[in-house]
Design an enzyme around this catalytic site. Structure first.
Site, PDB file in Angstrom:
ATOM      1  N   HIS A 106       0.843  -1.190   0.000  1.00 35.19           N
ATOM      2  CA  HIS A 106       0.000   0.000   0.000  1.00 35.19           C
ATOM      3  C   HIS A 106       0.885   1.249   0.000  1.00 35.19           C
ATOM      4  CE1 HIS A 106      -3.198  -2.581   2.307  1.00 35.19           C
ATOM      5  NE2 HIS A 106      -3.019  -2.983   1.070  1.00 35.19           N
ATOM      6  N   HIS A 172     -10.116 -12.692   7.414  1.00 34.32           N
ATOM      7  CA  HIS A 172      -9.366 -12.205   6.261  1.00 34.32           C
ATOM      8  C   HIS A 172      -9.682 -13.066   5.051  1.00 34.32           C
ATOM      9  CE1 HIS A 172      -5.958 -11.423   3.554  1.00 34.32           C
ATOM     10  NE2 HIS A 172      -6.010 -10.220   4.067  1.00 34.32           N
TER      11      HIS A 172
END
Length: 429
Positions: A106, A172
């Site tokens: 990211h 997740h």
């Protein structure tokens, strides 16, 4: 019934006909800790499976503390507020402590965002740095894992005498549950590592899914990688729907993590008595719904209870648009997700060794699109017009989307409502 979807920082009210409603499917009640700071302090003194943190830190001159980036609502200021003084009291000098933001691939968190992440006092008095996954030279080469993953981990972490990871335990979409080992891989791994670990040979495995750890190659592999890199201590929390701390789990990397998962599983697993035609869900609100890339977690979260050919309606603010340029470019390159899947699995001879960073999230989305249609609701006007190019349709409101879904699936269609999106694990009974 009127309910509030997690959307941005404010929420989004919506209405679903009572006669069709399944749910709302919400996190089970778990009382927030009366004094979370005291609970964190106690966990450092009496951790699971290892000596107190102060003993582990004694004699060490350097320590690296991993924290999640801005896309995760981890109470970093709370955790670091107890952890950092413990390290210094044990003799680790402040100048020897690095707080490393596990960005994975990211973007970095800097300026006001960094202050939001750790709080003004920590930002001003400690070294807080970002991981840069595309900079291979800043990583240590630790060899190759049993399944052939090249291991490149941030050198600042590898070189530290004491290695600590904080984080949040929640479902997740690939690794079963977040937290623990996941701060190391993919948190501070190089693109060269994540490229293989998030490749189709891992993600297309049937156990690489929400809530599954046993037999999940994604989980097994990054656990092995974290062991190889070294992880002396974890400090993880669970949160309720209002982001209040419900549990603190600290200690040995695997024992403390599994203790936290056992608690989380009881809270987030919601039984559903048969598949549904329609799901109304969210991307969990800020900070997770800032872009389309992260919102896909809300789609995969409801997939286990969807009928073949069903409709998923998801509300996400997406103020930052699609996501990384690499991810956004995939939609331009592949007008059809089936063509994309052929490329990444090697079935397209015209695209040998095809790879683009962040392709794994589109692979997860492709799993959804093979079974369901997807409708997005966003009130962020600059982004709403882009949705038609992203394999989905858009609606001006949840109610409009629900009305269209009822026309398609019939007046008796079952509609599951999941206000907190990927923080909930709907499961067929």
């Amino acid at each position: 019934m009127k309910f509030t979807l997690a959307y941005g920082k404010t929420g989004l009210e919506a209405v679903v006909p009572d006669a069709n409603l399944v749910g709302p499917l919400e996190i089970r009640p778990a009382p927030p800790l009366a004094d979370p700071r005291a609970a964190v302090a106690a966990s450092l003194l009496e951790p699971t499976g290892c000596p107190p943190l102060s003993e582990l830190a004694r004699g060490k001159r350097t320590a690296c503390v991993l924290i999640c980036d801005i896309t995760r609502p981890v109470p970093n200021e709370l955790l670091l507020g107890e952890l950092l003084p413990t390290l210094e009291a044990a003799g680790v000098p402040r100048e020897g402590i690095t707080i490393l933001i596990a960005t994975g691939l990211h973007r970095p968190n800097e300026g006001e965002e960094l202050v939001e992440l750790v709080g003004p006092e920590i930002a001003a008095n400690y070294r807080v740095e970002n991981h840069f996954g595309k900079d291979l030279a800043s990583h240590a080469d630790l060899g190759v894992s049993p399944r052939g993953v090249p291991i490149h981990i941030d050198s600042r972490y590898v070189d530290a005498e004491l290695k600590i990871a904080t984080g949040l335990i929640e479902p997740h979409l690939m690794a079963g549950y977040s937290g623990g080992r996941k701060l190391v891989c993919p948190g501070i791994a190089a693109l060269e590592t994540v490229r293989v670990w998030h490749g189709p040979q891992f993600l297309e495995h049937p156990n690489a899914d929400c809530g599954i750890l046993d037999g999940n190659p994604v989980h097994e592999e990054n656990t092995w990688i974290a062991r190889k890199a070294g992880l002396d201590f974890i400090l993880n929390v669970t949160l309720d729907g209002d982001r209040r701390v419900t549990g603190v789990f600290a200690g040995e990397m695997e024992e403390a993590f599994h203790e936290g998962v056992a608690f989380a599983r009881q809270v987030v697993t919601v039984p559903v008595d048969g598949p549904v035609d329609v799901a109304v869900t969210s991307a969990a609100g800020y900070p997770l719904d800032q872009n389309f890339y992260q919102s896909i977690k809300g789609l995969t979260g409801v997939l286990p209870v969807m009928k073949e050919g069903g409709t998923i309606i998801i509300a996400a603010e997406m103020t930052e648009g699609v996501g990384s340029p690499e991810f956004a470019g995939l939609f331009d390159e592949f007008p059809d997700p089936a063509d994309f899947m052929m490329a990444i699995t090697g079935a397209d001879p015209t695209r040998p060794d095809f790879f683009v960073m962040d392709q794994w999230q589109l692979e997860e989305m492709a799993k959804v699109l093979r079974r369901c249609e997807v409708v997005y609701v966003t009130h962020h006007a600059p982004f709403a017009e882009q949705l038609e190019k992203l394999y989905v349709t858009r609606a001006d409101s949840v109610e409009t989307a629900v009305a269209a879904a009822l026309k398609k699936h019939g007046a008796d269609a079952r509609i599951a409502v999941v206000p907190e999106g990927p923080y909930v694990l709907p499961t067929l009974t």
